[in-house]
Design a protein around this motif. Structure first.
Motif, PDB file in Angstrom:
ATOM      1  N   GLN A  78       0.828  -1.208   0.000  1.00 13.73           N
ATOM      2  CA  GLN A  78       0.000   0.000   0.000  1.00 13.73           C
ATOM      3  C   GLN A  78       0.863   1.260   0.000  1.00 13.73           C
ATOM      4  N   ALA A  79       1.943   1.264   0.764  1.00 10.87           N
ATOM      5  CA  ALA A  79       2.834   2.426   0.797  1.00 10.87           C
ATOM      6  C   ALA A  79       3.465   2.646  -0.580  1.00 10.87           C
ATOM      7  N   ARG A  80       3.862   1.554  -1.243  1.00 12.64           N
ATOM      8  CA  ARG A  80       4.444   1.671  -2.584  1.00 12.64           C
ATOM      9  C   ARG A  80       3.420   2.237  -3.559  1.00 12.64           C
ATOM     10  N   ARG A  81       2.182   1.740  -3.497  1.00 11.50           N
ATOM     11  CA  ARG A  81       1.132   2.230  -4.393  1.00 11.50           C
ATOM     12  C   ARG A  81       0.843   3.710  -4.147  1.00 11.50           C
ATOM     13  N   LEU A  82       0.826   4.119  -2.880  1.00  8.59           N
ATOM     14  CA  LEU A  82       0.595   5.532  -2.570  1.00  8.59           C
ATOM     15  C   LEU A  82       1.730   6.409  -3.079  1.00  8.59           C
ATOM     16  N   ARG A  83       2.973   5.939  -2.960  1.00 11.93           N
ATOM     17  CA  ARG A  83       4.111   6.698  -3.501  1.00 11.93           C
ATOM     18  C   ARG A  83       3.994   6.840  -5.008  1.00 11.93           C
ATOM     19  N   GLU A  84       3.587   5.758  -5.697  1.00  6.12           N
ATOM     20  CA  GLU A  84       3.428   5.821  -7.154  1.00  6.12           C
ATOM     21  C   GLU A  84       2.333   6.808  -7.538  1.00  6.12           C
ATOM     22  N   LEU A  85       1.228   6.804  -6.804  1.00  6.22           N
ATOM     23  CA  LEU A  85       0.150   7.748  -7.091  1.00  6.22           C
ATOM     24  C   LEU A  85       0.597   9.185  -6.841  1.00  6.22           C
ATOM     25  N   ALA A  86       1.299   9.411  -5.746  1.00  3.79           N
ATOM     26  CA  ALA A  86       1.784  10.759  -5.447  1.00  3.79           C
ATOM     27  C   ALA A  86       2.773  11.218  -6.508  1.00  3.79           C
ATOM     28  N   ARG A  87       3.624  10.315  -6.964  1.00  6.68           N
ATOM     29  CA  ARG A  87       4.612  10.653  -7.984  1.00  6.68           C
ATOM     30  C   ARG A  87       3.931  11.002  -9.309  1.00  6.68           C
ATOM     31  N   SER A  88       2.800  10.352  -9.590  1.00  5.15           N
ATOM     32  CA  SER A  88       2.117  10.619 -10.856  1.00  5.15           C
ATOM     33  C   SER A  88       1.207  11.844 -10.789  1.00  5.15           C
ATOM     34  N   GLY A  89       1.097  12.456  -9.606  1.00 12.95           N
ATOM     35  CA  GLY A  89       0.346  13.702  -9.493  1.00 12.95           C
ATOM     36  C   GLY A  89      -1.071  13.545  -8.992  1.00 12.95           C
ATOM     37  N   VAL A  90      -1.474  12.352  -8.627  1.00 12.20           N
ATOM     38  CA  VAL A  90      -2.821  12.143  -8.096  1.00 12.20           C
ATOM     39  C   VAL A  90      -2.859  12.699  -6.682  1.00 12.20           C
ATOM     40  N   THR A  91      -3.896  13.489  -6.394  1.00  9.99           N
ATOM     41  CA  THR A  91      -4.034  14.068  -5.060  1.00  9.99           C
ATOM     42  C   THR A  91      -5.308  13.566  -4.412  1.00  9.99           C
ATOM     43  N   ARG A  92      -5.382  13.724  -3.107  1.00 11.36           N
ATOM     44  CA  ARG A  92      -6.562  13.300  -2.367  1.00 11.36           C
ATOM     45  C   ARG A  92      -7.636  14.361  -2.455  1.00 11.36           C
ATOM     46  N   ARG A  93      -8.877  13.930  -2.665  1.00 22.01           N
ATOM     47  CA  ARG A  93      -9.973  14.887  -2.694  1.00 22.01           C
ATOM     48  C   ARG A  93     -10.176  15.515  -1.326  1.00 22.01           C
ATOM     49  N   SER A  94      -9.895  14.766  -0.278  1.00 14.81           N
ATOM     50  CA  SER A  94     -10.078  15.296   1.071  1.00 14.81           C
ATOM     51  C   SER A  94      -9.018  16.341   1.405  1.00 14.81           C
ATOM     52  N   GLY A  95      -7.992  16.464   0.593  1.00 17.78           N
ATOM     53  CA  GLY A  95      -6.939  17.438   0.824  1.00 17.78           C
ATOM     54  C   GLY A  95      -7.339  18.839   0.408  1.00 17.78           C
ATOM     55  N   ARG A  96      -8.426  18.974  -0.375  1.00 17.76           N
ATOM     56  CA  ARG A  96      -8.872  20.299  -0.812  1.00 17.76           C
ATOM     57  C   ARG A  96      -9.654  21.004   0.290  1.00 17.76           C
ATOM     58  N   SER A  97      -9.617  22.298   0.282  1.00 17.67           N
ATOM     59  CA  SER A  97     -10.410  23.061   1.247  1.00 17.67           C
ATOM     60  C   SER A  97     -11.816  23.281   0.671  1.00 17.67           C
ATOM     61  N   ALA A  98     -12.723  23.764   1.477  1.00 15.93           N
ATOM     62  CA  ALA A  98     -14.104  24.000   1.065  1.00 15.93           C
ATOM     63  C   ALA A  98     -14.164  25.083  -0.016  1.00 15.93           C
ATOM     64  N   VAL A  99     -13.243  26.026   0.007  1.00  9.71           N
ATOM     65  CA  VAL A  99     -13.234  27.118  -0.976  1.00  9.71           C
ATOM     66  C   VAL A  99     -12.871  26.566  -2.348  1.00  9.71           C
ATOM     67  N   ASP A 100     -11.972  25.593  -2.419  1.00 12.59           N
ATOM     68  CA  ASP A 100     -11.542  25.027  -3.697  1.00 12.59           C
ATOM     69  C   ASP A 100     -12.644  24.208  -4.353  1.00 12.59           C
ATOM     70  N   ALA A 101     -13.606  23.710  -3.593  1.00 11.51           N
ATOM     71  CA  ALA A 101     -14.626  22.795  -4.109  1.00 11.51           C
ATOM     72  C   ALA A 101     -15.691  23.511  -4.923  1.00 11.51           C
TER      73      ALA A 101
END
Length: 61
Positions: free
Chosen positions: A37-60
């Motif tokens: 899981q840690a490897r998969r998360l690193r690969e996703l982060a490296r490819s630019g995928v971000t978490r939706r929960s990381g956005r603030s309410a203003v960005d939504a």
């Protein structure tokens, strides 16, 4: 201090050994899954995928 387990000694020792083996297998499985899981998360982060929960309410909006 050795205890006598009586006529059921082999069953008791086998049961404890089997339970210990299952616990060791589960711990190994968890460690391998964590690494995967840690490897998969690193690969996703490296490819630019971000978490939706990381956005603030203003960005939504």
């Amino acid at each position: 201090m050795i205890m006598s387990l009586g006529p059921y000694a082999s069953f008791i020792v086998t049961s404890y050994a089997a339970a210990a083996l299952v616990v060791v297998i589960l711990i190994g499985w968890i460690v391998l899954d964590y690494r995967n899981q840690a490897r998969r998360l690193r690969e996703l982060a490296r490819s630019g995928v971000t978490r939706r929960s990381g956005r603030s309410a203003v960005d939504a909006s």
